[in-house]
Write an enzyme that holds these catalytic residues in place. Structure first.
Site, PDB file in Angstrom:
ATOM      1  CG  ASP A  72      -0.301  -0.504   2.487  1.00  0.00           C
ATOM      2  OD1 ASP A  72       0.933  -0.385   2.604  1.00  0.00           O
ATOM      3  OD2 ASP A  72      -1.005  -1.012   3.371  1.00  0.00           O
ATOM      4  CG  ASP A 141      -9.173  -2.706  12.291  1.00  0.00           C
ATOM      5  OD1 ASP A 141      -8.107  -3.218  11.882  1.00  0.00           O
ATOM      6  OD2 ASP A 141      -9.661  -1.670  11.799  1.00  0.00           O
ATOM      7  CG  HIS A 143      -6.400  -2.987   8.992  1.00  0.00           C
ATOM      8  ND1 HIS A 143      -6.457  -2.326  10.195  1.00  0.00           N
ATOM      9  CD2 HIS A 143      -5.206  -2.636   8.444  1.00  0.00           C
ATOM     10  CE1 HIS A 143      -5.368  -1.611  10.368  1.00  0.00           C
ATOM     11  NE2 HIS A 143      -4.576  -1.790   9.317  1.00  0.00           N
ATOM     12  CD  GLU A 148      -9.139   1.240   7.392  1.00  0.00           C
ATOM     13  OE1 GLU A 148      -8.453   1.355   8.413  1.00  0.00           O
ATOM     14  OE2 GLU A 148      -9.761   2.166   6.860  1.00  0.00           O
TER      15      GLU A 148
END
Length: 274
Positions: A72, A141, A143, A148
Site C-alpha cells: 500500500d 481490527d 485489517h 479495513e
C-alpha cells in the site's frame, strides 16, 4: 493454516527472516527466474527487515533476482515524506540490500489517474508470474494492508478511503495533527493477496490478540479481513506469546505441539502446508 507461536516479537522477526531467506535460496532465482515477494510496512516487520539485511551482509542471501510488490501507499503524500511507504521501504530495507531499483514496485499515491495506477499494479504482478510469498501484518481490527473492516474479501488493488479509527491511529505519525493525516490510500485487495502462492502474516502484541482470535478460532468474516486467509491453501501466521492471550488454551497447545515436531532451522516449505 499453520500458526507458529514464539516467545517475543524479536523472535518473530528472526524466524520470519530465516524463512524468507530459505524460500528465496530454495527457489534458486536467476536472470530468467525471479522470486516475487510481497512486502508490508509498519513496525511489525522491522525486525524481519533488520535480520534480512544482516543475512545479506553475511552473504547468506541475495536480492539481485528478487522482485518486490508492496501492499500500500498513502494518496497525496510526497515520496520523500518520512511517513510515505516509499521512504519507509528504501530507508529501512531496500538501500541496504542488492535489489535492483527497477524490480521494486510500490504504488504511486501521486499518480494523475489513481484507478489506472491500481490496474497497472495488478498487471505488473501478473507479468511477474504472480507472488511467491506475500508477507503482511494486521491491525488490531484485523485489517491487512488497508483492507479495513467491511472490505470485500475478493477485492483487488484500489483506492481506499481510510476509516476514522485508522486516521486517529495514524495521527501520531503526523504530529498528532489530524489535518495532516492522508484520508485515502492505494492498497492491494484481499483477493490480490489471496492469489499469492503463499501468505505469511506477522502478529505481535497483546493489542492484536483479539484479531488473532478472530483469524484463527472464528469463521471467515469481512469485518475481520485477515480471517479470509483461513481459505488460502498455504497460510502461515507467526505470532508472539502476547498475541495469543485471547486464544483457547487447547488451541495454543495444539499449534505449539506441531512446532515442536519441526526443527526451525531445517523447516521446509512443505512443512508449513495444511
Amino acid at each position: 493454516m499453520r500458526l507458529v507461536i514464539l516467545e517475543t516479537s524479536q523472535s518473530v522477526g528472526k524466524w520470519a527472516a530465516k524463512y524468507v531467506m530459505k524460500r528465496i535460496n530454495d527457489f534458486q532465482p536467476g536472470p530468467n527466474r525471479y522470486f516475487v515477494l510481497g512486502l508490508p510496512t509498519g513496525s511489525t516487520p522491522l525486525g524481519m527487515y533488520k535480520e534480512l539485511i544482516e543475512f545479506h551482509k553475511q552473504g547468506k542471501v541475495s536480492f539481485q533476482y528478487v522482485k518486490t510488490f508492496n501492499m500500500d501507499e498513502y494518496v497525496g503524500l510526497p515520496r520523500d515524506h518520512q511517513e510515505s511507504y516509499h521512504f519507509f521501504m528504501w530507508h529501512n530495507f531496500f538501500k541496504h540490500i542488492d535489489i535492483e531499483p527497477q524490480n521494486v514496485h510500490i504504488l504511486n499515491g501521486n499518480a494523475p489517474d489513481l484507478v489506472a495506477e491500481c490496474n497497472k499494479f495488478e498487471e505488473q504482478i501478473k507479468e511477474a508470474g504472480g507472488v511467491e510469498l506475500f508477507i503482511g501484518g494486521i491491525g488490531p481490527d484485523g485489517h491487512i494492508a488497508f483492507n479495513e473492516p467491511g472490505s470485500s474479501l475478493v477485492s483487488r488493488t484500489r483506492v481506499k478511503t481510510l476509516a476514522q479509527d485508522t486516521l486517529e491511529a495514524n495521527a501520531r505519525f503526523f504530529d498528532n495533527d489530524m489535518s495532516k493525516v492522508p484520508k485515502q490510500a492505494l492498497t492491494v485487495g484481499v483477493g490480490t493477496v489471496m492469489d499469492s502462492k503463499e501468505v505469511m502474516i506477522l502478529i505481535t502484541g497483546a493489542h492484536k490478540a483479539f484479531a488473532l482470535y478472530k483469524a484463527i478460532e472464528e469463521g471467515v468474516n469481512h469485518m475481520w479481513t485477515v480471517s479470509a486467509f483461513q481459505q488460502h491453501a498455504n497460510t502461515l501466521m507467526i505470532c508472539d506469546e502476547d498475541a495469543t492471550l485471547e486464544l483457547r488454551v487447547k488451541t495454543v497447545k495444539y499449534f505449539k505441539g506441531i512446532l515442536r515436531d519441526i526443527d526451525e532451522g531445517a523447516a521446509t516449505q512443505d512443512g508449513y502446508k495444511n
